[in-house]
Design a protein around this motif. Structure first.
Motif, PDB file in Angstrom:
ATOM      1  N   MET A  30      71.999  23.127 -39.479  1.00  0.00           N
ATOM      2  CA  MET A  30      71.033  24.176 -39.799  1.00  0.00           C
ATOM      3  C   MET A  30      71.481  25.079 -40.944  1.00  0.00           C
ATOM      4  O   MET A  30      70.703  25.903 -41.428  1.00  0.00           O
ATOM      5  CB  MET A  30      70.779  25.025 -38.552  1.00  0.00           C
ATOM      6  N   GLY A  31      72.725  24.958 -41.359  1.00  0.00           N
ATOM      7  CA  GLY A  31      73.201  25.735 -42.489  1.00  0.00           C
ATOM      8  C   GLY A  31      73.865  27.050 -42.157  1.00  0.00           C
ATOM      9  O   GLY A  31      74.183  27.821 -43.064  1.00  0.00           O
ATOM     10  N   CYS A  32      74.101  27.315 -40.877  1.00  0.00           N
ATOM     11  CA  CYS A  32      74.773  28.572 -40.506  1.00  0.00           C
ATOM     12  C   CYS A  32      76.142  28.667 -41.172  1.00  0.00           C
ATOM     13  O   CYS A  32      76.504  29.717 -41.718  1.00  0.00           O
ATOM     14  CB  CYS A  32      74.933  28.671 -38.994  1.00  0.00           C
ATOM     15  N   THR A  33      76.911  27.578 -41.114  1.00  0.00           N
ATOM     16  CA  THR A  33      78.255  27.601 -41.682  1.00  0.00           C
ATOM     17  C   THR A  33      78.232  27.523 -43.203  1.00  0.00           C
ATOM     18  O   THR A  33      79.167  27.968 -43.858  1.00  0.00           O
ATOM     19  CB  THR A  33      79.110  26.463 -41.103  1.00  0.00           C
ATOM     20  N   SER A  34      77.159  26.964 -43.776  1.00  0.00           N
ATOM     21  CA  SER A  34      77.053  26.944 -45.238  1.00  0.00           C
ATOM     22  C   SER A  34      76.855  28.355 -45.771  1.00  0.00           C
ATOM     23  O   SER A  34      77.466  28.746 -46.770  1.00  0.00           O
ATOM     24  CB  SER A  34      75.879  26.071 -45.678  1.00  0.00           C
ATOM     25  N   CYS A  35      76.016  29.123 -45.098  1.00  0.00           N
ATOM     26  CA  CYS A  35      75.689  30.462 -45.583  1.00  0.00           C
ATOM     27  C   CYS A  35      76.736  31.499 -45.172  1.00  0.00           C
ATOM     28  O   CYS A  35      77.118  32.347 -45.973  1.00  0.00           O
ATOM     29  CB  CYS A  35      74.321  30.873 -45.062  1.00  0.00           C
ATOM     30  N   HIS A  36      77.184  31.424 -43.928  1.00  0.00           N
ATOM     31  CA  HIS A  36      78.095  32.442 -43.400  1.00  0.00           C
ATOM     32  C   HIS A  36      79.559  32.015 -43.432  1.00  0.00           C
ATOM     33  O   HIS A  36      80.428  32.826 -43.117  1.00  0.00           O
ATOM     34  CB  HIS A  36      77.698  32.806 -41.972  1.00  0.00           C
ATOM     35  N   GLY A  37      79.833  30.762 -43.814  1.00  0.00           N
ATOM     36  CA  GLY A  37      81.200  30.280 -43.904  1.00  0.00           C
ATOM     37  C   GLY A  37      81.684  29.634 -42.627  1.00  0.00           C
ATOM     38  O   GLY A  37      81.159  29.904 -41.539  1.00  0.00           O
ATOM     39  N   ALA A  38      82.693  28.798 -42.744  1.00  0.00           N
ATOM     40  CA  ALA A  38      83.237  28.089 -41.590  1.00  0.00           C
ATOM     41  C   ALA A  38      83.763  29.050 -40.532  1.00  0.00           C
ATOM     42  O   ALA A  38      83.717  28.763 -39.335  1.00  0.00           O
ATOM     43  CB  ALA A  38      84.349  27.138 -42.034  1.00  0.00           C
ATOM     44  N   LYS A  39      84.255  30.211 -40.970  1.00  0.00           N
ATOM     45  CA  LYS A  39      84.747  31.235 -40.047  1.00  0.00           C
ATOM     46  C   LYS A  39      83.679  32.264 -39.701  1.00  0.00           C
ATOM     47  O   LYS A  39      83.959  33.230 -38.993  1.00  0.00           O
ATOM     48  CB  LYS A  39      85.962  31.947 -40.650  1.00  0.00           C
ATOM     49  N   LEU A  40      82.474  32.062 -40.236  1.00  0.00           N
ATOM     50  CA  LEU A  40      81.348  32.987 -40.031  1.00  0.00           C
ATOM     51  C   LEU A  40      81.640  34.385 -40.523  1.00  0.00           C
ATOM     52  O   LEU A  40      81.069  35.372 -40.040  1.00  0.00           O
ATOM     53  CB  LEU A  40      80.945  33.032 -38.548  1.00  0.00           C
ATOM     54  N   ASP A  41      82.525  34.493 -41.525  1.00  0.00           N
ATOM     55  CA  ASP A  41      82.919  35.812 -42.018  1.00  0.00           C
ATOM     56  C   ASP A  41      82.102  36.282 -43.212  1.00  0.00           C
ATOM     57  O   ASP A  41      82.307  37.386 -43.710  1.00  0.00           O
ATOM     58  CB  ASP A  41      84.414  35.844 -42.357  1.00  0.00           C
ATOM     59  N   GLY A  42      81.141  35.473 -43.667  1.00  0.00           N
ATOM     60  CA  GLY A  42      80.216  35.886 -44.713  1.00  0.00           C
ATOM     61  C   GLY A  42      80.830  35.934 -46.097  1.00  0.00           C
ATOM     62  O   GLY A  42      82.048  35.876 -46.263  1.00  0.00           O
ATOM     63  N   HIS A  43      79.948  36.037 -47.094  1.00  0.00           N
ATOM     64  CA  HIS A  43      80.402  36.113 -48.477  1.00  0.00           C
ATOM     65  C   HIS A  43      79.259  36.616 -49.356  1.00  0.00           C
ATOM     66  O   HIS A  43      78.107  36.651 -48.947  1.00  0.00           O
ATOM     67  CB  HIS A  43      80.879  34.746 -48.974  1.00  0.00           C
ATOM     68  N   LEU A  44      79.591  36.981 -50.576  1.00  0.00           N
ATOM     69  CA  LEU A  44      78.590  37.404 -51.550  1.00  0.00           C
ATOM     70  C   LEU A  44      77.879  36.158 -52.066  1.00  0.00           C
ATOM     71  O   LEU A  44      78.490  35.301 -52.688  1.00  0.00           O
ATOM     72  CB  LEU A  44      79.259  38.153 -52.701  1.00  0.00           C
ATOM     73  N   PHE A  45      76.582  36.042 -51.793  1.00  0.00           N
ATOM     74  CA  PHE A  45      75.863  34.834 -52.203  1.00  0.00           C
ATOM     75  C   PHE A  45      74.784  35.108 -53.242  1.00  0.00           C
ATOM     76  O   PHE A  45      74.292  34.178 -53.886  1.00  0.00           O
ATOM     77  CB  PHE A  45      75.227  34.134 -50.993  1.00  0.00           C
ATOM     78  N   GLU A  46      74.399  36.354 -53.418  1.00  0.00           N
ATOM     79  CA  GLU A  46      73.428  36.723 -54.454  1.00  0.00           C
ATOM     80  C   GLU A  46      74.086  37.788 -55.310  1.00  0.00           C
ATOM     81  O   GLU A  46      74.391  38.885 -54.832  1.00  0.00           O
ATOM     82  CB  GLU A  46      72.145  37.252 -53.829  1.00  0.00           C
ATOM     83  N   GLU A  47      74.325  37.456 -56.581  1.00  0.00           N
ATOM     84  CA  GLU A  47      75.107  38.350 -57.438  1.00  0.00           C
ATOM     85  C   GLU A  47      74.381  38.590 -58.759  1.00  0.00           C
ATOM     86  O   GLU A  47      74.888  38.317 -59.832  1.00  0.00           O
ATOM     87  CB  GLU A  47      76.501  37.745 -57.681  1.00  0.00           C
TER      88      GLU A  47
END
Length: 259
Positions: A30-47
């Motif tokens: 579903m893309g949860c780990t693609s968007c939020h990362g394997a550790k679910l710690d998030g990242h800047l995705f729109e810059e």
């Protein structure tokens, strides 16, 4: 065993206990780990300062503060427990998760230890308001607007494939799996293209992102490797069977195109 579990998940069969491994695979597909990362710690995705600076949430720190019921409500409504709306989340697709699959997903989410830091809210640029004027919506509003738009319902032979296509493909290909209503070059196509593929070619596309002509298939070149390659061959076959039947359904209006 996992194949059978996902098959049952789309058919309303109740399981006695949550399957954490299956929940992890759902998070991947579903893309949860693609968007939020394997550790679910998030990242800047729109810059883009003109549009927005946006971080995917650090779920590893947020979810321990929420109950299972609150997590479910967030995924199905597009709103946090405090009522504020999410942005950029494909709630319209995620809300279709079966109860058993949602339970498995939450069970896996509970195993991820907190890490990193909390991220700031969206920092909107001047073009954010312009985008909203042209139809850009928060996740809750989008889900409400699209709730009547669903993939074509066929007979029970295609029930699993329709379910899987909804949770795995609709985020990019739209709620009806037809692509954008006013497509531009490079936009995700109508998934009637599945009818132009042999089963082996379709599985290769979902695994590698390479189309039947040997070329990278746009965004699929990344999404297949990151997400869809976690589908089993049986699941890929079920998705294609549904998409082929959908393309041939009377009144569907879909014309197979090769990608």
């Amino acid at each position: 065993m996992v194949d059978a579990l996902l098959l049952l998940a789309g058919c309303g069969t109740t399981r006695r206990s949550a399957d954490i491994d299956h929940g992890h695979r759902l998070a991947t597909v579903m893309g949860c780990t693609s968007c939020h990362g394997a550790k679910l710690d998030g990242h800047l995705f729109e810059e883009d300062p003109q549009f927005a600076l946006a971080w995917s949430s650090n779920l590893s720190r947020i979810l321990p503060r929420w109950s299972d019921r609150q997590i479910e409500q967030v995924l199905r409504s597009g709103r946090r427990p405090d009522g504020s709306a999410l942005w950029f989340m494909p709630t319209f697709a995620q809300r279709q998760l079966s109860g058993d699959d949602l339970r498995d997903l939450i069970a896996w989410l509970r195993t991820v230890p907190p890490s990193g830091t909390d991220h700031p809210p969206i920092r909107r640029g001047p073009m954010f308001a312009v985008a909203m004027e042209h139809g850009f919506q928060d996740s809750a509003a989008q889900a409400e607007q699209l709730k009547a738009r669903q993939p074509v319902v066929l007979d029970d032979r295609f029930r699993q494939g329709r379910y899987l296509a909804t949770i795995a493909c609709a985020e990019c290909h739209g709620p009806e799996l037809s692509g954008p209503r006013d497509p531009r070059p490079g936009d995700p196509p109508d998934l009637s293209i599945a009818a132009a593929y042999t089963p082996g070619e379709f599985a290769h596309l979902l695994t590698t992102g390479i189309n039947r002509n040997g070329q990278p298939a746009g965004d699929m070149a990344q999404e297949a490797r990151k997400r869809l390659s976690s589908l089993t061959r049986q699941e890929m076959a079920a998705i294609q069977a549904y998409l082929v039947a959908r393309a041939a359904a009377p009144g569907n209006g879909a014309t197979p195109r090769v990608q």
